[in-house]
Design a protein around this motif. Structure first.
Motif, short mmCIF file in Angstrom:
data_model
loop_
_atom_site.label_atom_id
_atom_site.label_comp_id
_atom_site.label_asym_id
_atom_site.label_seq_id
_atom_site.Cartn_x
_atom_site.Cartn_y
_atom_site.Cartn_z
N LEU A 29 0.81 -1.22 0.00
CA LEU A 29 0.00 0.00 0.00
C LEU A 29 0.84 1.27 0.00
N SER A 30 2.09 1.17 0.45
CA SER A 30 2.95 2.36 0.48
C SER A 30 3.23 2.89 -0.94
N GLN A 31 3.00 2.07 -1.95
CA GLN A 31 3.21 2.49 -3.33
C GLN A 31 2.03 3.32 -3.86
N PHE A 32 0.95 3.40 -3.03
CA PHE A 32 -0.25 4.10 -3.48
C PHE A 32 -0.65 5.14 -2.42
N PRO A 33 -0.28 6.41 -2.62
CA PRO A 33 -0.55 7.46 -1.63
C PRO A 33 -2.04 7.61 -1.31
N GLU A 34 -2.90 7.23 -2.23
CA GLU A 34 -4.34 7.41 -2.00
C GLU A 34 -4.88 6.50 -0.89
N TYR A 35 -4.04 5.53 -0.43
CA TYR A 35 -4.47 4.64 0.66
C TYR A 35 -3.61 4.86 1.92
N SER A 36 -2.99 6.01 2.03
CA SER A 36 -2.05 6.24 3.13
C SER A 36 -2.73 6.19 4.50
N VAL A 37 -3.94 6.72 4.61
CA VAL A 37 -4.65 6.70 5.90
C VAL A 37 -5.05 5.27 6.25
N PHE A 38 -5.60 4.56 5.28
CA PHE A 38 -5.97 3.15 5.48
C PHE A 38 -4.75 2.34 5.90
N ASN A 39 -3.63 2.55 5.23
CA ASN A 39 -2.39 1.83 5.53
C ASN A 39 -1.90 2.14 6.94
N SER A 40 -1.99 3.42 7.33
CA SER A 40 -1.54 3.82 8.66
C SER A 40 -2.35 3.12 9.75
N TYR A 41 -3.64 3.02 9.57
CA TYR A 41 -4.47 2.39 10.61
C TYR A 41 -4.34 0.87 10.61
N LEU A 42 -3.97 0.27 9.50
CA LEU A 42 -3.67 -1.16 9.53
C LEU A 42 -2.48 -1.43 10.44
N SER A 43 -1.51 -0.51 10.43
CA SER A 43 -0.34 -0.66 11.29
C SER A 43 -0.68 -0.35 12.75
N GLN A 44 -1.42 0.72 13.00
CA GLN A 44 -1.75 1.11 14.37
C GLN A 44 -2.57 0.05 15.08
N THR A 45 -3.46 -0.61 14.37
CA THR A 45 -4.33 -1.62 14.97
C THR A 45 -3.71 -3.02 14.96
N LYS A 46 -2.51 -3.15 14.38
CA LYS A 46 -1.80 -4.43 14.26
C LYS A 46 -2.47 -5.38 13.26
N LEU A 47 -3.45 -4.89 12.52
CA LEU A 47 -4.06 -5.74 11.49
C LEU A 47 -3.07 -6.09 10.39
N ALA A 48 -2.10 -5.23 10.16
CA ALA A 48 -1.09 -5.51 9.14
C ALA A 48 -0.34 -6.80 9.48
N ASP A 49 -0.02 -7.01 10.75
CA ASP A 49 0.66 -8.25 11.16
C ASP A 49 -0.21 -9.46 10.88
N GLU A 50 -1.50 -9.34 11.17
CA GLU A 50 -2.43 -10.45 10.94
C GLU A 50 -2.53 -10.76 9.45
N ILE A 51 -2.61 -9.73 8.64
CA ILE A 51 -2.70 -9.92 7.19
C ILE A 51 -1.43 -10.59 6.66
N ASN A 52 -0.27 -10.14 7.14
CA ASN A 52 1.00 -10.68 6.66
C ASN A 52 1.23 -12.12 7.11
N SER A 53 0.55 -12.55 8.17
CA SER A 53 0.75 -13.91 8.68
C SER A 53 -0.14 -14.93 7.99
N ARG A 54 -1.03 -14.47 7.11
CA ARG A 54 -2.00 -15.37 6.48
C ARG A 54 -1.78 -15.48 4.98
N ASP A 55 -2.17 -16.64 4.44
CA ASP A 55 -2.19 -16.85 2.99
C ASP A 55 -3.64 -16.81 2.52
N THR A 56 -3.82 -16.63 1.23
CA THR A 56 -5.15 -16.63 0.62
C THR A 56 -6.04 -15.62 1.31
#
Length: 423
Positions: A29-56
């Motif tokens: 998402l860092s390649q797309f500035p239009e999702y910067s707020v969405f990307n920031s909150y995925l990190s703040q809520t730790k959802l990014a870790d959950e997404i990265n730990s899963r397949d499919t």
């Protein structure tokens, strides 16, 4: 012989290419500035870790304008719940959206895995609408399809797909979820989860106040269930000093918000509330599939269930009491017994034995291995779209297991080829 070498190289290269498929949603998402707020909150809520730990998995990304309807109006815990509904535990790309069986399906989201979703609250309805549009909404009956598919952002085929949708998906009641605070009834939640003994110890020791104070800045609790305290090898807590009991209970908590997805990404030792300058009192987490195991250096225990996961606080149950090395790392030597009387003659003088080890020291133990359990699954669909969801899941079953299948084929193929080569 050259052909054989080429075949081996090709097979191994193919396996490595298939099995190394990790993704990083933050980098995507860092390649797309239009999702910067969405990307920031995925990190703040730790959802990014959950997404990265899963397949499919499919991420329904919200552009910055759409995120304004969420940010600033709700606490972080509610924002996490909303964004969890935008992470689908299945793979959808633009083509698949327009080929949904019967035109509609219900799919499970990350919110369903938190234990806070009831019925179909943690599922999303995807419907192929007339005119080439695809609508998204809550799976609760009569919920509107208030969001539509806008465009495809990024795909790693059958691994992760990022799609843009026009508006947030809001499930009934999700905005009213209370955020944990120092007033949160920790012992009440523990008792309902079958951890009454642990809750009682927190009250008697005074550690409950430490937990309540830590919630505001982030807290994760690993609560042994009542059965964990009934094991034959569980040490007698009465033999511990009051200070050591406090350390033991503090050892069952991490002073940060660390949900299951984040635990899966942890490689280094994890500090606990008991950690101080003199003693480490740390834990290590290991992952096999969706199962997370905590290792103390003396024993290990699996994380059995999620009691609550609401930023910045979560409680998990564990099957065994966690025993830190600082208290149970060394086994006390048995005290010498009385010498047998073999002769009325006086015993020869011998060097006096050293002081006997402290008999009150606890005896280390190893917790019995926990029985294997399957990962928690999302709630089944109740509407007419249930058959469609099952059909979709069957179509993707081969894709989910592809890495494991390739590894198995590689192992067998290489063994056979090497045997032929050596013969």
């Amino acid at each position: 012989m050259g052909a054989l070498h080429f075949f081996l190289f090709t097979l191994i290269s193919f396996s490595v290419t298939v099995s190394v498929h990790a993704h990083n949603i933050t980098e995507i998402l860092s390649q797309f500035p239009e999702y910067s707020v969405f990307n920031s909150y995925l990190s703040q809520t730790k959802l990014a870790d959950e997404i990265n730990s899963r397949d499919t998995i499919t991420v329904l990304a919200l552009p910055n304008g759409a995120m304004s309807d969420v940010v600033g109006k709700h606490p972080l815990s509610v924002i996490k719940n909303i964004l969890s509904l935008h992470v689908l535990l299945d793979y959808f790309d633009g083509t698949k959206l327009h080929k949904i069986s019967d035109g509609t399906t219900l799919t499970t989201t990350l919110y369903q895995t938190t234990g806070n979703a009831h019925g179909n609250v943690g599922s999303v309805n995807i419907t192929d609408l007339k005119g080439g549009k695809v609508g998204f909404g809550s799976a609760i009956p009569n919920s509107p399809l208030a969001s539509t598919y806008t465009k495809s952002v990024k795909q790693i085929q059958y691994n992760i797909s990022v799609l843009e949708i026009s508006a947030p998906i809001i499930a009934p009641g999700i905005l009213a979820a209370p955020a944990p605070s120092g007033d949160f009834n920790i012992t009440g939640a523990l008792e309902k989860a079958g951890c009454k003994t642990f809750a009682s110890l927190l009250i008697k020791s005074g550690v409950l106040k430490t937990y309540q104070t830590a919630i505001e800045k982030g807290l994760t609790i690993f609560a042994p269930n009542d059965e964990a305290f009934k094991g034959e090898k569980v040490p007698d807590l009465n033999k511990l000093s009051s200070a050591d009991v406090v350390s033991l209970l503090q050892y069952h908590a991490i002073p940060s918000y660390t949900p299951i997805g984040t635990l899966k990404t942890k490689k280094d030792p994890i500090s606990t509330l008991a950690t101080n300058g003199a003693s480490k009192y740390d834990l290590k987490a290991s992952t096999e599939g969706d199962q997370v195991t905590l290792d103390t250096g003396v024993d290990s225990s699996r994380i059995a269930s999620t009691v609550i996961d609401s930023t910045p606080f979560c409680i998990f149950t564990v099957d065994s009491v966690l025993l830190p090395e600082e208290l149970y790392g060394k086994s006390p030597s048995p005290a010498p017994g009385p010498a047998p009387e073999t002769s009325p003659a006086p015993a020869p003088e011998v060097a006096s034995p050293g002081p006997a080890p402290d008999a009150s020291s606890p005896t280390p133990m190893m917790s019995p291995p926990a029985p294997p359990t399957s990962s928690p699954a999302g709630a089944p669909a109740d509407g007419p779209a249930a058959d469609s969801e099952n059909s979709t899941a069957k179509k993707n079953a081969g894709n989910v297991n592809a890495p494991a299948l390739v590894k198995a084929l590689l192992t067998v193929s290489v063994s056979v080829i090497v045997s032929v080569y050596l013969s």
